[in-house]
Design a protein around this motif. Structure first.
Motif, PDB file in Angstrom:
ATOM      1  N   GLY A  41      22.912  35.514  31.148  1.00  0.00           N
ATOM      2  CA  GLY A  41      23.700  34.915  30.584  1.00  0.00           C
ATOM      3  C   GLY A  41      23.174  33.563  29.516  1.00  0.00           C
ATOM      4  O   GLY A  41      23.969  32.907  28.780  1.00  0.00           O
ATOM      5  N   ASN A  42      22.072  33.451  29.529  1.00  0.00           N
ATOM      6  CA  ASN A  42      21.462  32.266  28.641  1.00  0.00           C
ATOM      7  C   ASN A  42      21.348  32.716  27.213  1.00  0.00           C
ATOM      8  O   ASN A  42      21.067  34.219  26.941  1.00  0.00           O
ATOM      9  N   PRO A  43      21.766  32.041  26.465  1.00  0.00           N
ATOM     10  CA  PRO A  43      21.664  32.179  24.617  1.00  0.00           C
ATOM     11  C   PRO A  43      20.345  32.078  24.298  1.00  0.00           C
ATOM     12  O   PRO A  43      19.449  31.478  24.711  1.00  0.00           O
ATOM     13  N   TRP A  44      19.881  32.838  23.820  1.00  0.00           N
ATOM     14  CA  TRP A  44      18.480  32.941  22.883  1.00  0.00           C
ATOM     15  C   TRP A  44      18.693  32.881  21.402  1.00  0.00           C
ATOM     16  O   TRP A  44      19.468  33.758  20.926  1.00  0.00           O
ATOM     17  N   ILE A  45      18.153  32.017  20.725  1.00  0.00           N
ATOM     18  CA  ILE A  45      18.454  32.023  19.279  1.00  0.00           C
ATOM     19  C   ILE A  45      16.762  31.727  18.455  1.00  0.00           C
ATOM     20  O   ILE A  45      16.034  31.176  19.111  1.00  0.00           O
ATOM     21  N   SER A  46      16.972  32.347  17.398  1.00  0.00           N
ATOM     22  CA  SER A  46      15.802  31.832  16.294  1.00  0.00           C
ATOM     23  C   SER A  46      16.662  31.393  15.228  1.00  0.00           C
ATOM     24  O   SER A  46      17.625  31.722  14.901  1.00  0.00           O
ATOM     25  N   PHE A  47      15.914  30.409  14.538  1.00  0.00           N
ATOM     26  CA  PHE A  47      16.396  29.999  13.217  1.00  0.00           C
ATOM     27  C   PHE A  47      15.300  29.257  12.196  1.00  0.00           C
ATOM     28  O   PHE A  47      14.147  29.585  12.842  1.00  0.00           O
ATOM     29  N   TYR A  48      15.637  29.060  11.254  1.00  0.00           N
ATOM     30  CA  TYR A  48      14.673  28.857  10.058  1.00  0.00           C
ATOM     31  C   TYR A  48      15.249  27.954   8.928  1.00  0.00           C
ATOM     32  O   TYR A  48      16.456  27.844   8.719  1.00  0.00           O
ATOM     33  N   ASP A  49      14.509  27.382   8.216  1.00  0.00           N
ATOM     34  CA  ASP A  49      14.880  26.658   7.005  1.00  0.00           C
ATOM     35  C   ASP A  49      14.563  27.480   5.759  1.00  0.00           C
ATOM     36  O   ASP A  49      13.411  27.702   5.354  1.00  0.00           O
ATOM     37  N   ASP A  50      15.609  28.067   5.337  1.00  0.00           N
ATOM     38  CA  ASP A  50      15.469  28.886   4.309  1.00  0.00           C
ATOM     39  C   ASP A  50      15.155  28.418   2.897  1.00  0.00           C
ATOM     40  O   ASP A  50      14.877  29.047   1.997  1.00  0.00           O
ATOM     41  N   ARG A  51      15.089  27.129   2.907  1.00  0.00           N
ATOM     42  CA  ARG A  51      14.680  26.453   1.394  1.00  0.00           C
ATOM     43  C   ARG A  51      13.190  26.304   1.639  1.00  0.00           C
ATOM     44  O   ARG A  51      12.490  26.611   0.539  1.00  0.00           O
ATOM     45  N   HIS A  52      12.692  25.738   2.668  1.00  0.00           N
ATOM     46  CA  HIS A  52      11.239  25.476   2.835  1.00  0.00           C
ATOM     47  C   HIS A  52      10.526  26.747   3.548  1.00  0.00           C
ATOM     48  O   HIS A  52       9.300  26.742   3.415  1.00  0.00           O
ATOM     49  N   GLY A  53      11.214  27.765   3.819  1.00  0.00           N
ATOM     50  CA  GLY A  53      10.540  28.871   4.578  1.00  0.00           C
ATOM     51  C   GLY A  53       9.869  28.690   5.956  1.00  0.00           C
ATOM     52  O   GLY A  53       9.050  29.082   6.407  1.00  0.00           O
ATOM     53  N   THR A  54      10.383  27.477   6.526  1.00  0.00           N
ATOM     54  CA  THR A  54       9.935  27.074   7.807  1.00  0.00           C
ATOM     55  C   THR A  54      10.734  27.784   9.176  1.00  0.00           C
ATOM     56  O   THR A  54      11.692  28.046   8.884  1.00  0.00           O
ATOM     57  N   THR A  55       9.870  28.220  10.161  1.00  0.00           N
ATOM     58  CA  THR A  55      10.477  28.730  11.131  1.00  0.00           C
ATOM     59  C   THR A  55       9.937  28.042  12.634  1.00  0.00           C
ATOM     60  O   THR A  55       9.130  27.218  12.325  1.00  0.00           O
ATOM     61  N   TYR A  56      10.775  28.337  13.635  1.00  0.00           N
ATOM     62  CA  TYR A  56      10.648  27.168  14.522  1.00  0.00           C
ATOM     63  C   TYR A  56      10.573  27.932  16.075  1.00  0.00           C
ATOM     64  O   TYR A  56      10.726  27.391  16.839  1.00  0.00           O
TER      65      TYR A  56
END
Length: 370
Positions: free
Chosen positions: A58-73
């Motif tokens: 039940g743990n959430p997993w997420i990925s996200f990014y900065d779509d202006r600078h193209g940065t990923t985390y």
């Protein structure tokens, strides 16, 4: 702003310190529990959620990014951030899925990574993956893992990745979306065609001057795909038998207003679709055969310029639609009931609604809306 933090993709921006506060909150039946709460570094102006999944615990997993600078985390589980320093193949995570054994799989720009619960194991071209650029990963029948890469489909067999072997080959290998239909066939979209893999063979559906986007699956399992023609859009439908897609209808769209990847979509028959697109979440689009009618937020009394359509539900009449919005301020309706001509109902937070941010809508057997 606390109410606005109860949605998965809500972002609160503090103008004084240029720092984002992002929260993911789950509801356990009696209270809201913070699953992830973190300030991200200064200077990131346009952070967007890329993908979210849930593991067997039940743990959430997420990925996200900065779509202006193209940065990923990288990828986040609860309050832990994993990136290449932890063993993730690449920080740009395009897709996440979990298998029956509790492992979490991530498709990245550097290969495929598996989280076993304690550590990461990564697979790339040196371990059998067709390409390190992996667009999507999903699980089919018999817990088989499929990965859509820029150079073909890779499957996991006996803990070894292999390129899908077929009698024939598709014309190219760069696919952007992948689904498994009710027969168990793997279906891909990309470029000007749809590829269907079944019984060790590819069945190709080519469309001249049509760029094929993402899939929509109806309640009965019928698949549709959104397509772009020259200065037009179209809906492609999976025919009976499953091996053929044909164009259901075309529609005229405004320049630079494409809807290849619908964020929210529903249909009541082969010729009528309600959707909103990835280029513009604010407008409602009614596709009715060859006509596309675009309804701006002001049509429904929405004064909030940042309002986004987050969910839709067909009414029991099979024609009108209930539309849910996420608002950044108050005074606009949270839910609108619309039949294509007339706004039949508006529901405001002041009517007793719990919040000004809708995330989902459903109807039970007693015709109550939830």
């Amino acid at each position: 702003p606390q109410k606005n933090l109860l949605a998965v993709d809500s972002v609160f921006y503090n103008y004084s310190i240029y720092t984002y506060q992002i929260k993911i909150v789950s509801f356990n039946g009696s209270e809201f529990v913070s699953k992830w709460d973190r300030k991200v570094r200064k200077g990131m102006f346009w952070i967007a959620l890329a993908h979210i999944a849930q593991d067997s615990k039940g743990n959430p997993w997420i990925s996200f990014y900065d779509d202006r600078h193209g940065t990923t985390y990288g990828v986040v589980r609860n309050n832990t951030i994993y990136n290449t320093l932890d063993g993730l193949a690449d920080d740009n995570v395009r897709s996440i899925t979990a298998d029956e054994s509790g492992n979490v799989w991530c498709a990245t720009d550097g290969g495929i990574s598996k989280f076993t619960g304690d550590s990461w194991v990564s697979y790339d071209t040196t371990r059998g993956v067709a390409s390190n650029l992996v667009n999507k990963i999903l699980i089919g029948g018999n817990n088989t893992l499929y990965a859509a890469t820029s150079k073909g489909i890779s499957i996991l067999e006996s803990n070894q990745w292999k390129t899908l072997k077929t009698i024939n080959e598709p014309p190219h290998n760069n696919y952007t979306d992948m689904v498994i239909d009710k027969r168990g066939a793997v279906i891909l979209s990309g470029g000007d065609h749809i590829a269907i893999y079944n019984d060790l063979q590819w069945k190709m559906n080519s469309f001249r001057n049509i760029r094929v986007g993402d899939f929509i699956k109806s309640k009965d399992g019928t698949l549709y795909a959104i397509g772009n023609e020259i200065e037009k859009g179209c809906i492609l439908k999976q025919e009976t038998g499953g091996s053929t897609f044909s164009k259901a209808f075309s529609y005229t769209i405004e320049k630079d207003n494409r809807f290849l990847s619908p964020a929210v979509a529903c249909s009541n028959n082969d010729s009528c679709f309600w959707l909103t697109g990835d280029t513009d979440y604010h407008h409602l689009i009614l596709l009715n055969k060859q006509t596309a009618t675009i309804f701006p937020p002001s049509r429904f009394g929405i004064k909030d310029k940042f309002a986004e359509i987050t969910c839709m539900l067909l009414d029991r009449d099979g024609r009108s639609v209930w539309i849910g919005y996420k608002l950044s301020n108050y005074g606009s309706p949270v839910i609108v009931h619309f039949d294509g001509d007339t706004v039949k109902k508006r529901i405001y937070e002041s009517d007793g609604f719990a919040s000004n941010c809708m995330t989902a809508i459903a109807r039970d057997s007693s015709e109550n809306l939830w």
